[in-house]
Structures are given as structure tokens and as C-alpha cells.
Design an enzyme around this catalytic site. Structure first.
Site, PDB file in Angstrom:
ATOM      1  N   HIS A  67       0.902  -1.382   0.142  1.00  0.00           N
ATOM      2  CA  HIS A  67       0.177  -0.255   0.389  1.00  0.00           C
ATOM      3  C   HIS A  67       0.968   1.318  -0.018  1.00  0.00           C
ATOM      4  CE1 HIS A  67      -3.033  -2.784   0.750  1.00  0.00           C
ATOM      5  NE2 HIS A  67      -2.437  -3.228   1.761  1.00  0.00           N
ATOM      6  N   GLU A 104      -2.079  -0.299   7.908  1.00  0.00           N
ATOM      7  CA  GLU A 104      -0.135  -1.415   7.736  1.00  0.00           C
ATOM      8  C   GLU A 104       0.739  -0.400   6.350  1.00  0.00           C
ATOM      9  OE1 GLU A 104      -1.389  -5.278   4.657  1.00  0.00           O
ATOM     10  OE2 GLU A 104      -3.047  -3.781   4.822  1.00  0.00           O
ATOM     11  N   HIS A 159       3.367  -7.483   4.726  1.00  0.00           N
ATOM     12  CA  HIS A 159       1.619  -7.134   4.502  1.00  0.00           C
ATOM     13  C   HIS A 159       0.939  -7.010   6.213  1.00  0.00           C
ATOM     14  CE1 HIS A 159      -0.089  -5.468   0.588  1.00  0.00           C
ATOM     15  NE2 HIS A 159       1.173  -6.463   0.505  1.00  0.00           N
ATOM     16  N   GLU A 238       1.930 -11.695   5.366  1.00  0.00           N
ATOM     17  CA  GLU A 238       0.966 -11.032   6.756  1.00  0.00           C
ATOM     18  C   GLU A 238       0.929 -11.356   7.578  1.00  0.00           C
ATOM     19  OE1 GLU A 238      -1.508  -9.108   5.544  1.00  0.00           O
ATOM     20  OE2 GLU A 238      -1.967 -10.057   2.966  1.00  0.00           O
TER      21      GLU A 238
END
Length: 277
Positions: A67, A104, A159, A238
């Protein structure tokens, strides 16, 4: 006498085999989820990673912090469709955040920067897909292209998940065959990268494997453009579930983020220096 590089490879191979054996017997779980790394296998991993500062010299590593800080204010840009390897998906998303508002994108960038410093200290050339946490994108196809263009020996997208609040833990996502079949060449090495990253991250963070998604901390997917378009070994990690209160506490803590960066760096190092299994 074996050469230094051969001796190092033998040590690493023995370390990985011992770690697998420890995990199978359930002896590597103390302190799991407490924010402090387990101690049972610390000596094994330490030995495997202690053969000199230049052990990654000549290697190129792509770190892809997920992101970006400007994505939320640029919906029209990040929602446009781009090629995702035989299908189309959105350029990017704004990402998840904790209930207290820690995003995040900030977590991913902080962990990536910390991991980059560790890997550069081992002699690697590290390329990041974005230079700061205030821009927009890049799109998923561009993130993959950056790794391909530098011929990365390993690529990791960092992430933190936005899963159900009752679920906790980390998981690694490795590629399955994409819709266009063009990522077939990276499937096997990416699976090895995923396994090495799971070993390093679990050891260094004490974070449990996800209990709400994946299988034993590993997931194989064909719907992620960053994996479908990659032509170099690549996985997503993640690191935790930001919507889970305990995980949110961990990701918000700078000390734990350093452990997370260490886990990413150690997992990549194991992948690049241990013989294939």
C-alpha cells in the site's frame, strides 16, 4: 577441508533440518505470541546466520512494503484496473488498520526499512518498491515489474492482514499457477522462500501461525497480481491480523516491529544461503 562457503551451506542445511524436526515435535513453541522470540531453537538459527557479514554479497533482494500513505486520498487512481497476469485487478488498495487507527501502510514501510538495513548489513543489494510512506501506489503490476527488472534473487511483499477480530497470527502467501500460466517458473523457488520465511519469522517474533486462514501458516494463491506477474521468486507475508486486539498491540510496538524485520531478513537469508530441500 571443505571451503568456507561449503561449510556454511552444510551448517545451514543442518539448521533447517533441525528446525523442521523441532517444529514437528512441538518444542519450538515457547513464548509464541508473546512478542518475544522462542528460545528453544535460538542457538540453531544463530549458528546458521553467523557466518560473516558478507554472506549475501552479490544478491539482490526486493522488499515491497504494501500500500502507501496517499492511497486513501486517491481512490480514482488506485481503483483503476490493471493487468494482474491473465486477469484484471485494482491498481492498489488503502490497506487495513488497527482499531486505534495504526495503518497497514505505515507498519509495512517501517518493517521493510528495518529489514532492508539488516540485509544490507549482510552485503545484499536491497531495492524497495516505494521510497517513502506519503505517495500513491505503485500499482501491483509496477511492483512486480520492479522486482523483475532488477532480477531479484528473492522478493517479499510486506503486509498485515485485516481479518476477523477473533483470528490471530501470521501467514505466508506463495504463488499458484496464475491465470495466464506465465509464472510457472517461480512456483518451486517461491515455495522454498515461503518455507524459509515462515521459519525465520516464527522464530524471531514468537507470532503464532494464523488460526483463521491458510494451512500451517502457508497459503497458495493465483489471484494476486504481484505473484502472477513476478518472474523472480516472490511471496507475501501477512505479519499479523491488525483487527485482532493482541496482534494490534504487537504491530503497534516498535520493538516487535524490529523482531518482525529480523524475521523477514533471516527468512530471506536462509532461502538464499541454504541448499534447496
Amino acid at each position: 577441508m571443505p571451503s568456507r562457503s561449503r561449510a556454511f551451506a552444510m551448517v545451514l542445511a543442518a539448521a533447517v533440518l533441525l528446525l523442521v524436526g523441532l517444529a514437528a515435535r512441538g518444542v519450538s513453541s515457547p513464548s509464541r505470541g508473546s512478542g518475544a522470540p522462542p528460545q528453544t531453537d535460538a542457538a540453531v538459527v544463530g549458528l546458521a546466520l553467523s557466518a560473516g557479514q558478507d554472506r549475501l554479497r552479490g544478491r539482490t533482494i526486493l522488499l515491497d512494503p504494501g500500500h502507501n500513505g496517499g492511497n486513501a486520498a486517491a481512490a480514482a487512481v488506485i481503483s483503476r484496473k490493471v493487468d494482474a497476469g491473465g486477469a484484471e485487478k485494482e491498481c492498489d488498495t488503502a490497506g487495513a488498520e488497527t482499531n486505534d487507527g495504526y495503518p497497514e501502510h505505515a507498519f509495512a514501510f517501517d518493517v521493510a526499512i528495518r529489514a532492508a538495513a539488516l540485509l544490507r548489513g549482510r552485503g545484499a543489494t536491497v531495492v524497495l518498491t516505494r521510497p517513502d510512506d506519503s505517495g500513491v501506489g505503485p500499482c501491483i503490476n509496477e511492483r512486480a515489474r520492479i522486482g523483475n527488472d532488477v532480477h531479484a534473487d528473492a522478493a517479499v511483499s510486506v503486509h498485515a492482514d485485516g481479518g476477523p477480530p477473533t483470528g490471530s497470527g501470521f501467514h505466508i502467501i506463495a504463488p499458484s499457477l496464475g491465470p495466464d500460466g506465465a509464472n510457472a517458473v517461480i512456483l518451486a523457488p517461491s515455495a522454498r522462500l515461503a518455507d524459509a520465511l515462515r521459519i525465520g519469522f516464527e522464530h524471531d517474533t514468537g507470532e503464532p501461525r494464523a488460526d483463521y486462514v491458510a494451512d500451517a501458516g502457508l497459503s497458495f494463491r493465483a489471484d494476486l497480481g504481484g505473484l502472477n506477474l513476478s518472474r523472480v521468486p516472490k511471496v507475501f507475508i501477512e505479519c499479523a491480523n491488525m483487527r485482532n486486539p493482541a496482534d494490534a498491540t504487537r504491530v503497534s510496538d516498535a520493538t516487535w516491529r524490529q523482531h518482525a524485520a529480523q524475521g523477514v531478513a533471516d527468512g530471506i537469508t536462509l532461502f538464499l544461503t541454504a541448499p534447496p530441500s
